[in-house]
Design a protein around this motif. Sequence first.
Motif, PDB file in Angstrom:
ATOM      1  N   SER A 115       0.831  -1.195   0.000  1.00  0.00           N
ATOM      2  CA  SER A 115       0.000   0.000   0.000  1.00  0.00           C
ATOM      3  C   SER A 115       0.872   1.255   0.000  1.00  0.00           C
ATOM      4  CB  SER A 115      -0.898  -0.001   1.234  1.00  0.00           C
ATOM      5  OG  SER A 115      -1.597   1.202   1.322  1.00  0.00           O
ATOM      6  N   ALA A 116       0.359   2.328  -0.585  1.00  0.00           N
ATOM      7  CA  ALA A 116       1.101   3.587  -0.668  1.00  0.00           C
ATOM      8  C   ALA A 116       0.874   4.481   0.549  1.00  0.00           C
ATOM      9  CB  ALA A 116       0.692   4.327  -1.928  1.00  0.00           C
ATOM     10  N   VAL A 117       0.019   4.079   1.474  1.00  0.00           N
ATOM     11  CA  VAL A 117      -0.267   4.907   2.649  1.00  0.00           C
ATOM     12  C   VAL A 117       0.952   4.941   3.564  1.00  0.00           C
ATOM     13  CG1 VAL A 117      -1.716   5.122   4.701  1.00  0.00           C
ATOM     14  CG2 VAL A 117      -2.732   4.429   2.540  1.00  0.00           C
ATOM     15  N   CYS A 118       1.399   6.154   3.934  1.00  0.00           N
ATOM     16  CA  CYS A 118       2.524   6.259   4.870  1.00  0.00           C
ATOM     17  C   CYS A 118       2.177   7.099   6.085  1.00  0.00           C
ATOM     18  CB  CYS A 118       3.778   6.773   4.183  1.00  0.00           C
ATOM     19  SG  CYS A 118       3.631   8.415   3.512  1.00  0.00           S
ATOM     20  N   VAL A 119       1.005   7.744   6.083  1.00  0.00           N
ATOM     21  CA  VAL A 119       0.528   8.494   7.250  1.00  0.00           C
ATOM     22  C   VAL A 119      -0.959   8.201   7.411  1.00  0.00           C
ATOM     23  CG1 VAL A 119       0.119  10.772   8.241  1.00  0.00           C
ATOM     24  CG2 VAL A 119       2.211  10.348   6.972  1.00  0.00           C
ATOM     25  N   ILE A 120      -1.335   7.844   8.627  1.00  0.00           N
ATOM     26  CA  ILE A 120      -2.744   7.647   8.950  1.00  0.00           C
ATOM     27  C   ILE A 120      -3.190   8.859   9.744  1.00  0.00           C
ATOM     28  CG2 ILE A 120      -4.389   6.229  10.236  1.00  0.00           C
ATOM     29  CD1 ILE A 120      -2.445   3.870   9.773  1.00  0.00           C
ATOM     30  N   CYS A 121      -4.301   9.427   9.358  1.00  0.00           N
ATOM     31  CA  CYS A 121      -4.855  10.570  10.083  1.00  0.00           C
ATOM     32  C   CYS A 121      -6.382  10.479  10.002  1.00  0.00           C
ATOM     33  CB  CYS A 121      -4.333  11.885   9.505  1.00  0.00           C
ATOM     34  SG  CYS A 121      -4.922  12.283   7.864  1.00  0.00           S
ATOM     35  N   PRO A 122      -7.093  11.306  10.737  1.00  0.00           N
ATOM     36  CA  PRO A 122      -8.556  11.232  10.720  1.00  0.00           C
ATOM     37  C   PRO A 122      -9.177  11.443   9.334  1.00  0.00           C
ATOM     38  CG  PRO A 122      -7.823  12.483  12.609  1.00  0.00           C
ATOM     39  CD  PRO A 122      -6.613  12.244  11.763  1.00  0.00           C
ATOM     40  N   TRP A 123      -8.443  12.077   8.418  1.00  0.00           N
ATOM     41  CA  TRP A 123      -8.954  12.320   7.072  1.00  0.00           C
ATOM     42  C   TRP A 123      -8.588  11.188   6.113  1.00  0.00           C
ATOM     43  CZ3 TRP A 123      -6.890  15.734  10.420  1.00  0.00           C
ATOM     44  CH2 TRP A 123      -7.740  16.747  10.867  1.00  0.00           C
ATOM     45  N   SER A 124      -7.775  10.238   6.568  1.00  0.00           N
ATOM     46  CA  SER A 124      -7.395   9.120   5.694  1.00  0.00           C
ATOM     47  C   SER A 124      -8.053   7.805   6.099  1.00  0.00           C
ATOM     48  CB  SER A 124      -5.872   8.953   5.674  1.00  0.00           C
ATOM     49  OG  SER A 124      -5.389   8.507   6.920  1.00  0.00           O
ATOM     50  N   ILE A 125      -8.736   7.783   7.241  1.00  0.00           N
ATOM     51  CA  ILE A 125      -9.465   6.575   7.660  1.00  0.00           C
ATOM     52  C   ILE A 125     -10.886   6.692   7.138  1.00  0.00           C
ATOM     53  CG2 ILE A 125     -10.381   5.271   9.611  1.00  0.00           C
ATOM     54  CD1 ILE A 125      -7.914   6.028  11.191  1.00  0.00           C
ATOM     55  N   LEU A 126     -11.255   5.752   6.292  1.00  0.00           N
ATOM     56  CA  LEU A 126     -12.573   5.736   5.684  1.00  0.00           C
ATOM     57  C   LEU A 126     -13.405   4.644   6.343  1.00  0.00           C
ATOM     58  CD1 LEU A 126     -14.002   7.274   3.403  1.00  0.00           C
ATOM     59  CD2 LEU A 126     -13.255   5.467   1.852  1.00  0.00           C
ATOM     60  N   ASN A 131      17.727  13.011   3.988  1.00  0.00           N
ATOM     61  CA  ASN A 131      17.786  12.429   2.657  1.00  0.00           C
ATOM     62  C   ASN A 131      16.401  11.911   2.295  1.00  0.00           C
ATOM     63  OD1 ASN A 131      18.245  10.939   0.372  1.00  0.00           O
ATOM     64  ND2 ASN A 131      19.885   9.693   1.242  1.00  0.00           N
ATOM     65  N   LYS A 132      15.821  12.431   1.238  1.00  0.00           N
ATOM     66  CA  LYS A 132      14.476  12.029   0.833  1.00  0.00           C
ATOM     67  C   LYS A 132      14.411  10.541   0.478  1.00  0.00           C
ATOM     68  CE  LYS A 132      12.371  16.009   0.993  1.00  0.00           C
ATOM     69  NZ  LYS A 132      11.500  16.312   2.067  1.00  0.00           N
ATOM     70  N   ASN A 133      15.530   9.943   0.123  1.00  0.00           N
ATOM     71  CA  ASN A 133      15.554   8.536  -0.254  1.00  0.00           C
ATOM     72  C   ASN A 133      15.846   7.623   0.934  1.00  0.00           C
ATOM     73  OD1 ASN A 133      15.085   9.130  -2.986  1.00  0.00           O
ATOM     74  ND2 ASN A 133      17.257   9.573  -3.278  1.00  0.00           N
ATOM     75  N   GLN A 134      16.050   8.202   2.105  1.00  0.00           N
ATOM     76  CA  GLN A 134      16.337   7.418   3.307  1.00  0.00           C
ATOM     77  C   GLN A 134      15.188   6.466   3.599  1.00  0.00           C
ATOM     78  OE1 GLN A 134      16.999   9.893   6.684  1.00  0.00           O
ATOM     79  NE2 GLN A 134      17.211   8.205   8.103  1.00  0.00           N
ATOM     80  N   ARG A 135      15.529   5.219   3.793  1.00  0.00           N
ATOM     81  CA  ARG A 135      14.500   4.212   4.037  1.00  0.00           C
ATOM     82  C   ARG A 135      14.124   4.244   5.515  1.00  0.00           C
ATOM     83  NH1 ARG A 135      12.157   0.295   1.373  1.00  0.00           N
ATOM     84  NH2 ARG A 135      11.621  -1.638   2.403  1.00  0.00           N
ATOM     85  N   ILE A 136      12.851   4.413   5.770  1.00  0.00           N
ATOM     86  CA  ILE A 136      12.330   4.475   7.130  1.00  0.00           C
ATOM     87  C   ILE A 136      11.372   3.323   7.311  1.00  0.00           C
ATOM     88  CG2 ILE A 136      10.969   5.853   8.746  1.00  0.00           C
ATOM     89  CD1 ILE A 136      11.927   8.318   7.284  1.00  0.00           C
ATOM     90  N   GLY A 137      11.350   2.741   8.499  1.00  0.00           N
ATOM     91  CA  GLY A 137      10.438   1.641   8.763  1.00  0.00           C
ATOM     92  C   GLY A 137       8.992   2.071   8.594  1.00  0.00           C
ATOM     93  N   LEU A 138       8.354   1.545   7.566  1.00  0.00           N
ATOM     94  CA  LEU A 138       6.972   1.919   7.272  1.00  0.00           C
ATOM     95  C   LEU A 138       6.042   1.568   8.424  1.00  0.00           C
ATOM     96  CD1 LEU A 138       4.852   2.998   5.292  1.00  0.00           C
ATOM     97  CD2 LEU A 138       4.714   0.701   4.320  1.00  0.00           C
ATOM     98  N   MET A 139       6.238   0.398   9.007  1.00  0.00           N
ATOM     99  CA  MET A 139       5.366  -0.021  10.104  1.00  0.00           C
ATOM    100  C   MET A 139       5.473   0.961  11.275  1.00  0.00           C
ATOM    101  SD  MET A 139       3.090  -2.023  11.283  1.00  0.00           S
ATOM    102  CE  MET A 139       3.056  -3.548  10.400  1.00  0.00           C
ATOM    103  N   LYS A 140       6.660   1.407  11.573  1.00  0.00           N
ATOM    104  CA  LYS A 140       6.856   2.351  12.679  1.00  0.00           C
ATOM    105  C   LYS A 140       6.115   3.664  12.401  1.00  0.00           C
ATOM    106  CE  LYS A 140      10.486   4.467  15.433  1.00  0.00           C
ATOM    107  NZ  LYS A 140      11.914   4.577  15.670  1.00  0.00           N
ATOM    108  N   MET A 141       6.200   4.146  11.176  1.00  0.00           N
ATOM    109  CA  MET A 141       5.514   5.394  10.827  1.00  0.00           C
ATOM    110  C   MET A 141       4.002   5.226  10.914  1.00  0.00           C
ATOM    111  SD  MET A 141       7.694   7.086   7.710  1.00  0.00           S
ATOM    112  CE  MET A 141       6.988   5.986   6.509  1.00  0.00           C
ATOM    113  N   LEU A 142       3.503   4.085  10.457  1.00  0.00           N
ATOM    114  CA  LEU A 142       2.062   3.852  10.484  1.00  0.00           C
ATOM    115  C   LEU A 142       1.539   3.682  11.902  1.00  0.00           C
ATOM    116  CD1 LEU A 142       1.745   1.500   7.392  1.00  0.00           C
ATOM    117  CD2 LEU A 142       1.000   3.880   7.571  1.00  0.00           C
ATOM    118  N   VAL A 143       2.290   2.979  12.744  1.00  0.00           N
ATOM    119  CA  VAL A 143       1.877   2.805  14.143  1.00  0.00           C
ATOM    120  C   VAL A 143       1.868   4.154  14.851  1.00  0.00           C
ATOM    121  CG1 VAL A 143       2.566   1.817  16.362  1.00  0.00           C
ATOM    122  CG2 VAL A 143       2.544   0.386  14.313  1.00  0.00           C
ATOM    123  N   TYR A 144       2.876   4.976  14.590  1.00  0.00           N
ATOM    124  CA  TYR A 144       2.922   6.318  15.183  1.00  0.00           C
ATOM    125  C   TYR A 144       1.697   7.121  14.777  1.00  0.00           C
ATOM    126  CZ  TYR A 144       4.304  11.065  16.255  1.00  0.00           C
ATOM    127  OH  TYR A 144       4.326  12.339  16.751  1.00  0.00           O
TER     128      TYR A 144
END
Length: 145
Positions: free
Chosen positions: A43-54, A85-98
């Motif tokens: 999935s392309a979702v990298c931030v969950i917010c009240p406007w992204s939960i359907l 660095n915009k290409n820096q790989r960040i743990g997607l799961m960590k960002m989504l849980v946050y």
Amino acid sequence: MSSSCATLAEVLWAKGSPLEEEDIWALLYLSTLQLLEDLHKDSAVCVICPWSILLSAEGNLSFQNNASQTEAIPFSAPELLHRQNKNQRIGLMKMLVYSLGMTLYWSADYQVPPNQASNINIFVFFYSISLLVCSKTEKCTMKFQ
């Protein structure tokens, strides 16, 4: 999802008050199931917010990736906001849980005046985990394997 859907932000606006404790737990459960399903689909979702939960009238939940940057920034993980660095790989799961934790916290305190406690008695472990996961500094956030 059917055509009778609304974002979490729209639901809270219509309700005019914070979610109840059992609604927070249901949202956490459904979000976790959907996240696990979406992660297997890349999935392309990298931030969950009240406007992204359907949310659907049938009780289903999905994530949409069309929240504005202004809406999503308060729910974004510090690692996403501070990477050099915009290409820096960040743990997607960590960002989504946050961002999910911040969204649940926001939903529990929706329109609660600062001098009044929320009606929700969040269990100690959920509160502790939320604080660890949602720390505003990268060094303090809980590490995921």
